[in-house]
Design an enzyme around this catalytic site. Structure first.
Site, PDB file in Angstrom:
ATOM      1  N   SER A  36      22.152 -46.222  43.124  1.00 56.63           N
ATOM      2  CA  SER A  36      21.758 -47.064  42.031  1.00 56.63           C
ATOM      3  C   SER A  36      22.342 -48.250  41.769  1.00 56.63           C
ATOM      4  CB  SER A  36      22.550 -46.100  40.910  1.00 56.63           C
ATOM      5  OG  SER A  36      22.012 -44.948  40.500  1.00 56.63           O
ATOM      6  N   LYS A  38      27.637 -52.191  33.005  1.00 50.86           N
ATOM      7  CA  LYS A  38      26.929 -50.858  32.924  1.00 50.86           C
ATOM      8  C   LYS A  38      27.553 -50.118  31.751  1.00 50.86           C
ATOM      9  CE  LYS A  38      24.875 -47.271  35.825  1.00 50.86           C
ATOM     10  NZ  LYS A  38      24.768 -46.662  37.392  1.00 50.86           N
ATOM     11  N   SER A  84      19.806 -45.991  38.853  1.00 53.40           N
ATOM     12  CA  SER A  84      20.303 -46.092  37.537  1.00 53.40           C
ATOM     13  C   SER A  84      20.687 -47.320  36.635  1.00 53.40           C
ATOM     14  CB  SER A  84      21.320 -44.628  37.133  1.00 53.40           C
ATOM     15  OG  SER A  84      22.559 -45.145  37.939  1.00 53.40           O
TER      16      SER A  84
HETATM   17  N1  GLN Z   1      18.759 -41.823  41.925  1.00 56.28           N
HETATM   18  C1  GLN Z   1      19.892 -41.126  42.169  1.00 56.28           C
HETATM   19  C2  GLN Z   1      20.214 -40.074  41.363  1.00 56.28           C
HETATM   20  O1  GLN Z   1      19.571 -39.904  40.379  1.00 56.28           O
HETATM   21  C3  GLN Z   1      21.077 -41.928  42.246  1.00 56.28           C
HETATM   22  C4  GLN Z   1      21.897 -41.929  40.904  1.00 56.28           C
HETATM   23  C5  GLN Z   1      23.080 -42.890  41.577  1.00 56.28           C
HETATM   24  O2  GLN Z   1      23.521 -43.674  42.408  1.00 56.28           O
HETATM   25  N2  GLN Z   1      23.834 -42.908  40.243  1.00 56.28           N
HETATM   26  O3  GLN Z   1      20.964 -39.087  41.840  1.00 56.28           O
END
Ligand code: GLN
Length: 492
Positions: free
Chosen positions: A178, A79, A154
């Site tokens: 995510s 990532k 994400s």
């Molecule tokens: N969708 C969640 C957020 O935007 C989780 C993001 C993540 O785990 N990095 O906070």
């Protein structure tokens, strides 16, 4: 030899036996990339030249008869928020468009030491804030099962790279969902480890008390293999812990002795009837195999999501204060003082989602709101943690759907939509409590979209999570939708 969709473990075996070379594995991976990524857009950068050099070196070492480490020659994607020396690191933000870190993350060092070949960096929501990969400053990624759907986020690029059959393994990161949510949307396995199991050194911080790195794979042996390479104490991340057992149950794994909790409040959050049906079907198979499953009542995950929104944005506003335009970021023209400089570089460098969160977090930490919001959110977090710790006195695992819906339509992610925030709701309680959880594929719905389940366990229970996931796959036949198999036909 056709190397398409072969598991990492299998490729390694062939490599070790001298039946294929690391260069051949890489060439095959590059072909898949060229064939598929122009549609998926899973990658924001590739490093084929570096990869080739490393593959050649591995082939040379192997020919001398010297022992090669267990991920030798295996193509892996990472990532874009994980640092690797001499690779760009953007977090898919314009703010970091020209940033090259001066060191590698511990997870990257460990992957490379284990012989893995990092082929590129995957797309993500900007600064890991989002659930669709559409807040990336560059372009959206598409779901390998349906190009009109999102891959989740994400870590959507990593999930799509594995789900699309380009690499057998990828790294993602999770703050609250995510890894598990995109794994579920793309029909692959995703593991969120126990907080402290895998080093965060070199991972760009979003909310440090929640952030964790974790792997995606299409095969459970592969997932276990890479997890074991990454786990363990790291001097450079003081929250990591040494000496926790990394041993699967093997012959001692005894499904009829397991007590599994099914939380009513989690299931009530699921909108898609097919996900519920699939869960019931899996529970039926488990019960037939002697596993004891019992419905329980747990704190409404909506409360966890509310606390998460406060804690994550508060920590983000503090972590992202370092992006001031001086050390990183776009250099704005025509400014006359520092305040203007910082304001302008942040205005130009960040997208709306990130700006919203920084503003909200700063507000929540201000003296007028801190007690009412931040301090109370910390209390809710503690109550959730205690409730789960209590639950482990009576149960070994919690089983639930991974997400309330299947992958949603592409195009919805740039708007602030409730559905997007709710898509992580079932992942959040475990994140707040620092407990590990695995997201596992459970077949497709009528429209061909992957359905996902989640298994959560007590701290350090990753070996049990993988044993249980494997058992579910054995008795139901469900597994990753793109098969990285050992040999034609059978999964292994
Ligand atoms: N969708 C969640 C957020 O935007 C989780 C993001 C993540 O785990 N990095 O906070």
């Amino acid at each position: 030899m056709n190397l398409e969709n072969k598991s990492a473990c299998y490729l390694f075996r062939l490599l070790k036996q001298g039946k294929i070379s690391a260069i051949e594995i890489l060439k095959d991976c590059k072909e898949r990339f060229q064939e598929r990524d122009h549609e998926l857009n899973a990658f924001v950068a590739t490093s084929w030249k570096r990869a080739e050099k490393k593959a050649k070196k591995i082939d040379e070492i192997r020919k001398t008869g010297e022992e090669i480490p267990p991920l030798s020659g295996i193509p892996v994607a990472i990532k874009d928020n994980v640092a690797r020396l001499r690779d760009s690191l953007t977090c898919c933000s314009n703010f970091l468009a020209d940033f090259y870190p001066g060191y590698s993350a511990t997870v990257v060092e460990r992957l490379e030491r284990a012989g893995a070949i990092i082929i590129g960096r995957t797309n993500m929501d900007e600064m890991a804030m989002g659930s669709t990969t559409e807040t990336s400053a560059f372009f959206p990624t598409r779901n390998p099962h349906n190009l009109h759907r999102v891959p989740g986020g994400s870590s959507g690029g990593s999930a799509a790279a594995v789900g699309g059959g380009i690499v057998p393994l990828a790294l993602g990161s999770e703050t609250g969902g995510s890894i598990r949510q995109p794994a579920s949307f793309c029909g692959v396995y995703g593991l969120r480890p126990t907080y402290g199991r895998i080093s965060r050194f070199g991972l760009v911080a979003y909310a440090s008390s929640l952030d964790q790195v974790g792997p995606f794979a299409a095969d459970l042996d592969d997932l276990w293999l890479v997890f074991c390479q990454l786990a363990g104490r790291d001097e450079r991340d003081p929250t990591t812990v040494a000496g926790k057992k990394l041993q699967r149950g093997g012959e001692n794994f005894n499904p009829p002795s397991l007590r599994v909790a099914l939380p009513r409040e989690y299931i009530e959050k699921v909108e898609d009837k097919e996900i519920i049906k699939r869960l019931e079907q899996v529970c039926g198979s488990l019960e037939q195999a002697g596993v004891k499953i019992e419905e329980v009542s747990l704190i409404d995950p909506a409360k966890a999501l509310a606390a998460y929104s406060v804690i994550a944005t508060a920590e983000a506003s503090s972590n992202l204060a370092r992006f001031d335009g001086i050390r990183f970021g776009p250099e704005p023209d025509g400014v006359h003082n520092w305040e203007d400089f910082i304001r302008k570089s942040r205005t130009e460098g960040f997208g709306d989602e990130v700006k919203n969160r920084i503003a909200l977090g700063a507000l929540l930490l201000s003296s007028a709101y801190r007690e009412d919001y931040y301090d109370r959110a910390l209390m809710v977090r503690e109550v959730i943690r205690e409730e789960l710790e209590d639950l482990w006195q009576r149960f070994d695992l919690v089983l639930s759907p991974a997400t309330p819906t299947t992958a949603f339509e592409l195009g919805s992610g740039r708007e602030v939509s409730l559905q997007k925030y709710l898509s992580d709701i079932l992942a959040i309680p475990g994140s707040l409590a620092g407990m590990p959880a695995i997201s596992l594929p459970a077949g497709l719905n009528e429209d061909g979209l992957p359905l996902g389940l989640q298994v959560m366990g007590p701290k350090w229970s990753e070996p049990l999570l993988l044993d249980f996931a494997e058992f579910i796959s054995q008795i139901t036949g469900f597994g990753a939708e793109v098969e990285f198999r050992a040999e034609g036909g059978s999964r292994s």
